[in-house]
Design a protein around this motif. Structure first.
Motif, PDB file in Angstrom:
ATOM      1  N   UNK A  63      -0.130 -11.512  52.853  1.00  0.00           N
ATOM      2  CA  UNK A  63       0.097 -10.419  53.793  1.00  0.00           C
ATOM      3  C   UNK A  63       1.475 -10.566  54.440  1.00  0.00           C
ATOM      4  N   UNK A  64       2.206  -9.461  54.483  1.00  0.00           N
ATOM      5  CA  UNK A  64       3.519  -9.458  55.139  1.00  0.00           C
ATOM      6  C   UNK A  64       3.866  -8.029  55.505  1.00  0.00           C
ATOM      7  N   UNK A  65       4.573  -7.868  56.618  1.00  0.00           N
ATOM      8  CA  UNK A  65       5.040  -6.548  57.050  1.00  0.00           C
ATOM      9  C   UNK A  65       6.534  -6.637  57.326  1.00  0.00           C
ATOM     10  N   UNK A  66       7.282  -5.721  56.722  1.00  0.00           N
ATOM     11  CA  UNK A  66       8.726  -5.656  56.950  1.00  0.00           C
ATOM     12  C   UNK A  66       9.127  -4.248  57.357  1.00  0.00           C
ATOM     13  N   UNK A  67      10.138  -4.173  58.192  1.00  0.00           N
ATOM     14  CA  UNK A  67      10.715  -2.889  58.581  1.00  0.00           C
ATOM     15  C   UNK A  67      11.995  -2.688  57.778  1.00  0.00           C
ATOM     16  N   UNK A  68      12.065  -1.602  57.025  1.00  0.00           N
ATOM     17  CA  UNK A  68      13.253  -1.277  56.247  1.00  0.00           C
ATOM     18  C   UNK A  68      14.043  -0.245  57.040  1.00  0.00           C
ATOM     19  N   UNK A  69      15.274  -0.604  57.399  1.00  0.00           N
ATOM     20  CA  UNK A  69      16.088   0.266  58.237  1.00  0.00           C
ATOM     21  C   UNK A  69      16.591   1.480  57.466  1.00  0.00           C
ATOM     22  N   UNK A  70      17.139   2.433  58.198  1.00  0.00           N
ATOM     23  CA  UNK A  70      17.647   3.651  57.574  1.00  0.00           C
ATOM     24  C   UNK A  70      18.775   3.384  56.593  1.00  0.00           C
ATOM     25  N   UNK A  71      19.476   2.273  56.769  1.00  0.00           N
ATOM     26  CA  UNK A  71      20.557   1.927  55.839  1.00  0.00           C
ATOM     27  C   UNK A  71      20.062   1.094  54.660  1.00  0.00           C
ATOM     28  N   UNK A  72      18.732   0.875  54.569  1.00  0.00           N
ATOM     29  CA  UNK A  72      18.163   0.124  53.459  1.00  0.00           C
ATOM     30  C   UNK A  72      18.017  -1.361  53.707  1.00  0.00           C
ATOM     31  N   UNK A  73      18.512  -1.860  54.832  1.00  0.00           N
ATOM     32  CA  UNK A  73      18.436  -3.288  55.131  1.00  0.00           C
ATOM     33  C   UNK A  73      17.155  -3.657  55.862  1.00  0.00           C
ATOM     34  N   UNK A  74      16.890  -4.961  55.938  1.00  0.00           N
ATOM     35  CA  UNK A  74      15.732  -5.482  56.657  1.00  0.00           C
ATOM     36  C   UNK A  74      16.127  -6.786  57.318  1.00  0.00           C
ATOM     37  N   UNK A  75      15.740  -6.954  58.588  1.00  0.00           N
ATOM     38  CA  UNK A  75      16.135  -8.168  59.306  1.00  0.00           C
ATOM     39  C   UNK A  75      14.976  -9.153  59.422  1.00  0.00           C
ATOM     40  N   UNK A  76      14.091  -9.149  58.431  1.00  0.00           N
ATOM     41  CA  UNK A  76      13.019 -10.136  58.414  1.00  0.00           C
ATOM     42  C   UNK A  76      11.658  -9.529  58.640  1.00  0.00           C
ATOM     43  N   UNK A  77      10.651 -10.364  58.486  1.00  0.00           N
ATOM     44  CA  UNK A  77       9.268  -9.912  58.610  1.00  0.00           C
ATOM     45  C   UNK A  77       8.916  -9.643  60.060  1.00  0.00           C
ATOM     46  N   UNK A  78       8.030  -8.661  60.266  1.00  0.00           N
ATOM     47  CA  UNK A  78       7.536  -8.343  61.599  1.00  0.00           C
ATOM     48  C   UNK A  78       6.282  -9.161  61.894  1.00  0.00           C
ATOM     49  N   UNK A  79       6.022  -9.391  63.163  1.00  0.00           N
ATOM     50  CA  UNK A  79       4.798 -10.068  63.547  1.00  0.00           C
ATOM     51  C   UNK A  79       3.608  -9.129  63.439  1.00  0.00           C
ATOM     52  N   UNK A  80       2.460  -9.661  63.059  1.00  0.00           N
ATOM     53  CA  UNK A  80       1.254  -8.852  62.965  1.00  0.00           C
ATOM     54  C   UNK A  80       0.028  -9.746  63.130  1.00  0.00           C
ATOM     55  N   UNK A  81      -1.080  -9.113  63.442  1.00  0.00           N
ATOM     56  CA  UNK A  81      -2.368  -9.809  63.514  1.00  0.00           C
ATOM     57  C   UNK A  81      -3.371  -9.064  62.656  1.00  0.00           C
ATOM     58  N   UNK A  82      -4.225  -9.788  61.965  1.00  0.00           N
ATOM     59  CA  UNK A  82      -5.302  -9.189  61.186  1.00  0.00           C
ATOM     60  C   UNK A  82      -6.592  -9.307  61.973  1.00  0.00           C
ATOM     61  N   UNK A  83      -6.972  -8.217  62.613  1.00  0.00           N
ATOM     62  CA  UNK A  83      -8.255  -8.166  63.312  1.00  0.00           C
ATOM     63  C   UNK A  83      -9.175  -7.277  62.483  1.00  0.00           C
ATOM     64  N   UNK A  84      -9.825  -6.312  63.119  1.00  0.00           N
ATOM     65  CA  UNK A  84     -10.571  -5.328  62.341  1.00  0.00           C
ATOM     66  C   UNK A  84      -9.599  -4.432  61.578  1.00  0.00           C
ATOM     67  N   UNK A  85      -8.365  -4.403  62.023  1.00  0.00           N
ATOM     68  CA  UNK A  85      -7.312  -3.654  61.366  1.00  0.00           C
ATOM     69  C   UNK A  85      -6.017  -4.449  61.511  1.00  0.00           C
ATOM     70  N   UNK A  86      -4.963  -3.982  60.866  1.00  0.00           N
ATOM     71  CA  UNK A  86      -3.685  -4.680  60.947  1.00  0.00           C
ATOM     72  C   UNK A  86      -2.944  -4.190  62.194  1.00  0.00           C
ATOM     73  N   UNK A  87      -2.631  -5.104  63.101  1.00  0.00           N
ATOM     74  CA  UNK A  87      -1.930  -4.757  64.329  1.00  0.00           C
ATOM     75  C   UNK A  87      -0.501  -5.286  64.209  1.00  0.00           C
ATOM     76  N   UNK A  88       0.471  -4.373  64.157  1.00  0.00           N
ATOM     77  CA  UNK A  88       1.863  -4.722  63.892  1.00  0.00           C
ATOM     78  C   UNK A  88       2.669  -4.664  65.176  1.00  0.00           C
ATOM     79  N   UNK A  89       3.516  -5.653  65.360  1.00  0.00           N
ATOM     80  CA  UNK A  89       4.424  -5.707  66.507  1.00  0.00           C
ATOM     81  C   UNK A  89       5.791  -5.219  66.055  1.00  0.00           C
ATOM     82  N   UNK A  90       6.172  -4.030  66.495  1.00  0.00           N
ATOM     83  CA  UNK A  90       7.481  -3.491  66.123  1.00  0.00           C
ATOM     84  C   UNK A  90       8.619  -4.124  66.910  1.00  0.00           C
ATOM     85  N   UNK A  91       8.270  -5.060  67.786  1.00  0.00           N
ATOM     86  CA  UNK A  91       9.292  -5.802  68.540  1.00  0.00           C
ATOM     87  C   UNK A  91      10.253  -4.864  69.266  1.00  0.00           C
ATOM     88  N   UNK A  92       9.678  -3.846  69.900  1.00  0.00           N
ATOM     89  CA  UNK A  92      10.456  -2.895  70.714  1.00  0.00           C
ATOM     90  C   UNK A  92      11.495  -2.125  69.910  1.00  0.00           C
TER      91      UNK A  92
END
Length: 485
Positions: free
Chosen positions: A84-113
């Motif tokens: 399991x991994x979640x990444x944010x792909x920016x509008x320019x196509x880049x990514x600055x690393x994986x986002x934090x998340x928790x697997x509870x009854x569903x996937x809860x993603x931290x967009x880090x503001x």
């Protein structure tokens, strides 16, 4: 689409890349890489149509992320991965690393503001075999109160510089004008980018008739009506009813939930009939030894229809296991019918769909450069790629009646062209038990039928083209899949 035609397209594509302008190269290389990837299927619909719930049902677990609603504003890709991994792909196509998340009854993603407006899409990887053959893309709902959010789904599907998706699952609640307007606008703007498979889903189908035990039977009747509706038929190759919440929960049915349902099912029949009349009554009326909290949880997980179905199954067989009950509820939910439709409409034709999209882009590139040699090769490929012609003719037939084509012939032609599947059995409408000799006999008769119609001096040009294509399909089957030993 044969491997030979795909290879010819890729050779032409790579030759185009070698002499393309620098600002074209990335987009063309992305098209080349597309042939090596699983199919891409987008999930679209109005706000609150049930897209995330349906996605969870297709994946077999709750993976649609939440972050105070922010994630629903961003297209989210789900593909198979080792973990399991979640990444944010920016509008320019880049990514600055994986986002934090928790697997509870569903996937809860931290967009880090992060500002959702700066994120092109989220990429979620899951270690599941359900995503082996395709990537699912959950789009923001259209008709949102936020114009920016509403526009993102349509922009994603129709942007000229985007790598295309191969198909769309579109969620309908009924024949809503906003749904038809979106689909027609989308098809009109996407038409210049090549073919696209589209499956309509009568979403939350169990809610249409109050959640009674026969609700899905009624929903199938509604789906049948939508399937033959002239406007919808031209936009979606199939329409299937799905009880998304039931499918989502049944896929991950737990033993403790079976125990809760069994406890409810143990109540006297008269009491159950009263309690299951409505959501409010089920929350308030005690059933067996179940608590109010347990009943509320069951409603949240399965909905009233799912609770009724689960209780009915356990009253018939109180010892039913979680696996057996899960299978029963999944079958009732309609998710299996959706999987069949996706396989027929998109997955079996993915090479044809992608090839047509790539050829469309190559033709545009050749026009920009006035490249006569590329034009000539494009014409040679298209003249010999019969699968592309089948897609084109099938689309023409779906849009409405064609002069010179009898109504009785229309369904036979669509089936022969692969609308209901690309195997010889599917194309010829033959029983599963039919052997090669029977299939060859049917194909020969069909070839004679369509050849005769295509040679009629009274047939309009479009009807001649359609029946000649059907005749060629029979010839290809007889020369390959049905060839003698």
């Amino acid at each position: 689409m044969s491997a030979d035609h795909v290879e010819r397209i890729r050779r032409l594509l790579r030759a185009t890349i070698a002499r393309a302008d620098p600002d074209e190269i990335d987009a063309l290389q992305a098209l080349d890489a597309l042939f090596d990837e699983p199919a891409r299927i987008a999930i679209a619909g109005m706000v609150n149509a049930g897209k995330s719930t349906l996605l969870n049902a297709l994946v077999g677990e709750r993976v649609a992320p939440t972050d105070a609603g922010e994630c629903t504003r961003i297209p989210t890709w789900y593909r198979k991965g080792r973990h399991y991994e979640v990444r944010a792909i920016d509008n320019d196509g880049g990514s600055d690393g994986a986002l934090g998340f928790e697997r509870r009854d569903e996937l809860v993603v931290d967009l880090a503001s992060r500002d959702p407006g700066t994120v092109d899409h989220l990429l979620v990887t899951c270690p599941t075999t359900r995503l082996t053959n395709h990537t699912l893309i959950d789009l923001p709902g259209h008709s949102s109160l936020s114009p920016d959010v509403a526009r993102r789904a349509e922009d994603f599907l129709t942007a000229d510089d985007a790598v295309p998706v191969d198909g769309v699952i579109y969620l309908l609640r009924h024949r809503h004008p906003a749904d038809l307007e979106f689909l027609e606008s989308f098809h009109s703007r996407a038409a210049g980018r090549g073919a696209l498979g589209a499956v309509g889903v009568l979403s939350r189908a169990d809610e249409l008739f109050g959640g009674g035990l026969d609700a899905m039977d009624d929903a199938h009747i509604v789906a049948d009506t939508l399937r033959v509706d002239r406007r919808i038929r031209g936009l979606c190759q199939d329409v299937v009813p799905v009880a998304g919440l039931l499918a989502e929960s049944a896929a991950g049915l737990r033993n403790d939930e079976v125990v809760s349902l069994r406890t409810v099912a143990s109540a006297p029949q008269e009491l159950l009939e009263t309690a299951l009349t409505s959501v409010d009554r089920f929350r308030q009326i005690g059933c067996g030894d179940s608590t109010g909290e347990e009943r509320a949880t069951l409603l949240d997980r399965f909905g009233l229809f799912g609770v009724r179905a689960g209780v009915a199954a356990l009253r018939r067989d109180p010892g039913r296991t979680a696996d057996a009950l899960s299978s029963d509820l999944l079958q009732l939910s309609g998710i299996g019918g959706l999987r069949v439709a996706l396989d027929t409409v998109i997955l079996q034709r993915v090479l044809d769909l992608r090839s047509r999209a790539v050829l469309t882009q190559l033709a545009r590139s050749a026009a920009l450069r006035s490249d006569e040699s590329s034009y000539a090769e494009l014409e040679r490929i298209e003249a010999n790629a019969h699968g592309l012609r089948e897609l084109e003719i099938a689309e023409v037939l779906r849009r409405g009646s064609v002069p010179g084509i009898a109504a009785d012939d229309d369904a036979d032609l669509q089936r022969l062209l692969g609308v209901s599947g690309v195997s010889a059995h599917d194309r010829l409408g033959a029983p599963a038990t039919a052997g090669r000799d029977m299939l060859r006999s049917i194909a020969t008769a069909q070839h004679r039928r369509w050849m005769t119609l295509s040679e009629s001096p009274l047939a309009p040009p479009l009807a001649v083209r359609i029946t000649a294509t059907a005749s060629r399909t029979c010839e290809e089957m007889l020369a390959s899949e049905l060839a003698g030993d």
